[in-house]
Design an enzyme around this catalytic site. Structure first.
Site, mmCIF file in Angstrom:
data_model
loop_
_atom_site.group_PDB
_atom_site.id
_atom_site.type_symbol
_atom_site.label_atom_id
_atom_site.label_comp_id
_atom_site.label_asym_id
_atom_site.label_seq_id
_atom_site.Cartn_x
_atom_site.Cartn_y
_atom_site.Cartn_z
ATOM 1 N N LYS A 20 0.825 -1.215 0.000
ATOM 2 C CA LYS A 20 0.000 0.000 0.000
ATOM 3 C C LYS A 20 0.864 1.272 0.000
ATOM 4 O O LYS A 20 0.606 2.187 -0.781
ATOM 5 C CB LYS A 20 -0.920 -0.043 1.232
ATOM 6 C CG LYS A 20 -1.892 1.071 1.336
ATOM 7 C CD LYS A 20 -3.009 0.713 2.302
ATOM 8 C CE LYS A 20 -2.567 0.315 3.688
ATOM 9 N NZ LYS A 20 -2.050 1.398 4.521
ATOM 10 N N ARG A 138 10.868 -6.517 4.172
ATOM 11 C CA ARG A 138 10.552 -5.078 4.251
ATOM 12 C C ARG A 138 11.504 -4.352 5.206
ATOM 13 O O ARG A 138 11.634 -4.724 6.363
ATOM 14 C CB ARG A 138 9.104 -4.889 4.713
ATOM 15 C CG ARG A 138 8.782 -3.436 5.031
ATOM 16 C CD ARG A 138 7.357 -3.117 4.799
ATOM 17 N NE ARG A 138 6.510 -3.423 5.950
ATOM 18 C CZ ARG A 138 5.218 -3.123 5.986
ATOM 19 N NH1 ARG A 138 4.641 -2.540 4.959
ATOM 20 N NH2 ARG A 138 4.508 -3.429 7.037
ATOM 21 N N ARG A 181 -1.813 -8.045 13.342
ATOM 22 C CA ARG A 181 -2.245 -6.951 12.462
ATOM 23 C C ARG A 181 -2.985 -7.489 11.232
ATOM 24 O O ARG A 181 -3.998 -6.937 10.813
ATOM 25 C CB ARG A 181 -1.021 -6.128 12.014
ATOM 26 C CG ARG A 181 -0.403 -5.353 13.150
ATOM 27 C CD ARG A 181 0.967 -4.807 12.791
ATOM 28 N NE ARG A 181 0.907 -3.893 11.677
ATOM 29 C CZ ARG A 181 1.904 -3.698 10.809
ATOM 30 N NH1 ARG A 181 3.029 -4.378 10.925
ATOM 31 N NH2 ARG A 181 1.781 -2.843 9.848
HETATM 32 P P1 AMP Z 1 0.015 1.352 9.159
HETATM 33 O O1 AMP Z 1 1.324 2.005 8.860
HETATM 34 O O2 AMP Z 1 -1.132 1.947 8.372
HETATM 35 O O3 AMP Z 1 0.069 -0.154 9.049
HETATM 36 O O4 AMP Z 1 -0.318 1.674 10.704
HETATM 37 C C1 AMP Z 1 0.531 1.219 11.747
HETATM 38 C C2 AMP Z 1 -0.225 1.093 13.050
HETATM 39 O O5 AMP Z 1 -0.780 2.375 13.421
HETATM 40 C C3 AMP Z 1 -1.420 0.161 13.015
HETATM 41 O O6 AMP Z 1 -1.051 -1.199 13.212
HETATM 42 C C4 AMP Z 1 -2.267 0.710 14.165
HETATM 43 O O7 AMP Z 1 -1.725 0.305 15.414
HETATM 44 C C5 AMP Z 1 -2.065 2.209 14.035
HETATM 45 N N1 AMP Z 1 -3.081 2.809 13.143
HETATM 46 C C6 AMP Z 1 -2.865 3.432 11.935
HETATM 47 N N2 AMP Z 1 -4.028 3.836 11.387
HETATM 48 C C7 AMP Z 1 -5.002 3.464 12.246
HETATM 49 C C8 AMP Z 1 -6.430 3.572 12.242
HETATM 50 N N3 AMP Z 1 -7.083 4.133 11.227
HETATM 51 N N4 AMP Z 1 -7.098 3.061 13.300
HETATM 52 C C9 AMP Z 1 -6.476 2.506 14.339
HETATM 53 N N5 AMP Z 1 -5.141 2.348 14.412
HETATM 54 C C10 AMP Z 1 -4.399 2.820 13.388
#
Ligand code: AMP
Length: 227
Positions: A20, A138, A181
């Site tokens: 993404k 990664r 996750r």
């Molecule tokens: P990402 O880089 O988008 O995978 O986000 C990393 C981490 O940030 C996630 O595993 C969540 O712990 C937190 N996080 C990011 N966006 C959200 C969201 N919209 N809702 C809840 N937690 C979030």
């Protein structure tokens, strides 16, 4: 004079490790008129700054847990206001938000008064076995730039291409946290898909690699932007 391109207010969804981040930055390079906001990047920056938001975020992120919906909704609302993107004329892309139907619902009263509803949602669909293999490869830079040792390696091993600074593994990319996750993503996917499908704005792009997905994603977004 040619007609003006349409305004796009987009959500990009994809499992952790789906590519993404890489696909979004490739897309924005070709379409610089689209502004973007990544909640994961904002939270990581807050953690790096040692702010109060960062302190709250850190405990959730290190467990692979999602932060509370209300907290995330206010964070995104503040950011959209601060960036002045809520004029109904600005094209933007939300990366990593909304992740739950509750978050999608929280977004409605933020956007609606400005005539700025979400009008385009894309799910990047990559088989889970491909994702699990990919996450091993990664490596990231503190700016958020993401490398894959196999598909998108840095020019100098383990160094960022632009700054030459060292790359590191995201702390939440370890196998146990990653599994949490991934499971959370798939648990939330169906309800949020149903929510946006009912509004007729949901699209899916499938593929095993970012090179396969990117042309399909780009074509879809271009079509949406066409006058
Ligand atoms: P990402 O880089 O988008 O995978 O986000 C990393 C981490 O940030 C996630 O595993 C969540 O712990 C937190 N996080 C990011 N966006 C959200 C969201 N919209 N809702 C809840 N937690 C979030």
């Amino acid at each position: 004079m040619s007609a003006a391109a349409k305004t796009i207010r987009m959500v990009i969804m994809g499992a952790p490790g789906s590519g993404k981040g890489t696909l979004t930055s490739r897309l924005l390079k070709k379409l610089p008129q689209i502004h973007s906001l990544s909640t994961g990047d904002i939270l990581r920056q807050e953690i790096a700054k040692g702010s109060a938001i960062g302190t709250t975020a850190k405990s959730f992120i290190s467990r692979g847990d999602l932060l509370p919906d209300e907290f995330m909704a206010r964070l995104v609302e503040n950011e959209l206001q601060a960036q002045k993107w809520l004029d109904g004329k600005t094209s933007f892309l939300l990366d990593g938000f909304p992740r739950t139907v509750a978050q999608a619902e929280e977004l409605v009263p933020v956007l609606k008064p400005h005539g700025a509803d979400i009008n385009f949602v894309v799910e990047l669909s990559v088989p889970p076995e491909v994702i699990l293999e990919r996450i091993d490869n990664r490596w990231v830079h503190s700016s958020g730039r993401v490398y894959n040792l196999q598909y998108n390696p840095p020019k100098v091993p383990f160094k960022d291409d632009l700054t030459g600074e060292p790359l590191f593994k995201r702390p939440d990319d370890n196998p146990e946290t990653f599994k949490v996750r991934l499971d959370k993503y798939f648990a939330e996917l169906k309800p949020i898909r149903d929510y946006y499908e009912k509004q007729g704005v949901y699209h899916v792009v499938r593929g095993e690699t970012s090179d396969i997905i990117f042309p399909k994603l780009y074509a879809l977004v271009e079509k949406q932007l066409a006058p």
